[in-house]
Write a protein that holds these residues in place. Structure first.
Motif, PDB file in Angstrom:
ATOM      1  N   ILE A 178       0.839  -1.203   0.000  1.00  0.00           N
ATOM      2  CA  ILE A 178       0.000   0.000   0.000  1.00  0.00           C
ATOM      3  C   ILE A 178       0.869   1.246   0.000  1.00  0.00           C
ATOM      4  CG2 ILE A 178      -1.595   1.346   1.415  1.00  0.00           C
ATOM      5  CD1 ILE A 178      -2.889  -1.301   2.269  1.00  0.00           C
ATOM      6  N   PHE A 179       1.890   1.275   0.869  1.00  0.00           N
ATOM      7  CA  PHE A 179       2.736   2.465   0.958  1.00  0.00           C
ATOM      8  C   PHE A 179       3.645   2.626  -0.258  1.00  0.00           C
ATOM      9  CE2 PHE A 179       2.030   1.972   5.664  1.00  0.00           C
ATOM     10  CZ  PHE A 179       1.167   3.060   5.740  1.00  0.00           C
ATOM     11  N   LEU A 180       4.091   1.526  -0.834  1.00  0.00           N
ATOM     12  CA  LEU A 180       4.910   1.609  -2.044  1.00  0.00           C
ATOM     13  C   LEU A 180       4.119   2.147  -3.233  1.00  0.00           C
ATOM     14  CD1 LEU A 180       7.057  -1.646  -1.835  1.00  0.00           C
ATOM     15  CD2 LEU A 180       7.841   0.720  -1.607  1.00  0.00           C
ATOM     16  N   SER A 181       2.798   1.957  -3.219  1.00  0.00           N
ATOM     17  CA  SER A 181       1.980   2.431  -4.329  1.00  0.00           C
ATOM     18  C   SER A 181       1.929   3.953  -4.410  1.00  0.00           C
ATOM     19  CB  SER A 181       0.566   1.859  -4.235  1.00  0.00           C
ATOM     20  OG  SER A 181      -0.127   2.456  -3.152  1.00  0.00           O
ATOM     21  N   ILE A 182       2.177   4.660  -3.300  1.00  0.00           N
ATOM     22  CA  ILE A 182       2.153   6.124  -3.329  1.00  0.00           C
ATOM     23  C   ILE A 182       3.526   6.734  -3.089  1.00  0.00           C
ATOM     24  CG2 ILE A 182      -0.237   6.246  -2.568  1.00  0.00           C
ATOM     25  CD1 ILE A 182       0.958   7.188   0.176  1.00  0.00           C
ATOM     26  N   GLY A 183       4.533   5.922  -2.912  1.00  0.00           N
ATOM     27  CA  GLY A 183       5.856   6.423  -2.560  1.00  0.00           C
ATOM     28  C   GLY A 183       6.463   7.381  -3.559  1.00  0.00           C
ATOM     29  N   HIS A 184       6.212   7.186  -4.830  1.00  0.00           N
ATOM     30  CA  HIS A 184       6.852   8.011  -5.858  1.00  0.00           C
ATOM     31  C   HIS A 184       6.216   9.396  -5.996  1.00  0.00           C
ATOM     32  CE1 HIS A 184       3.538   5.995  -7.898  1.00  0.00           C
ATOM     33  NE2 HIS A 184       3.579   6.949  -8.785  1.00  0.00           N
TER      34      HIS A 184
END
Length: 65
Positions: A46-52
């Motif tokens: 979930i957090f990697l999906s918005i990290g960029h």
């Protein structure tokens, strides 16, 4: 004059808070979703999906502040 400046500053802070909540909707939603996720691996995804885009989204607040 002091009362006008006080009210203007308060209004500006409220407006910035509203803009923050509106433009930061997906970040806040991801944070809420992570509370209901039981597995560490799922939370990481979930957090990697918005990290960029996460840091770029809040940059305008620093610039305006």
């Amino acid at each position: 004059m002091h009362e006008i400046l006080t009210n203007a500053w308060f209004g500006l802070m409220c407006l910035m808070l509203v803009f923050y909540v509106i433009t930061d909707g997906f970040d806040l939603g991801v944070g809420i979703l992570s509370l209901f996720s039981r597995e560490e691996k799922e939370r990481d995804q979930i957090f990697l999906s918005i990290g960029h885009v996460w840091d770029a989204n809040e940059t305008w607040l620093v610039v305006l502040g």
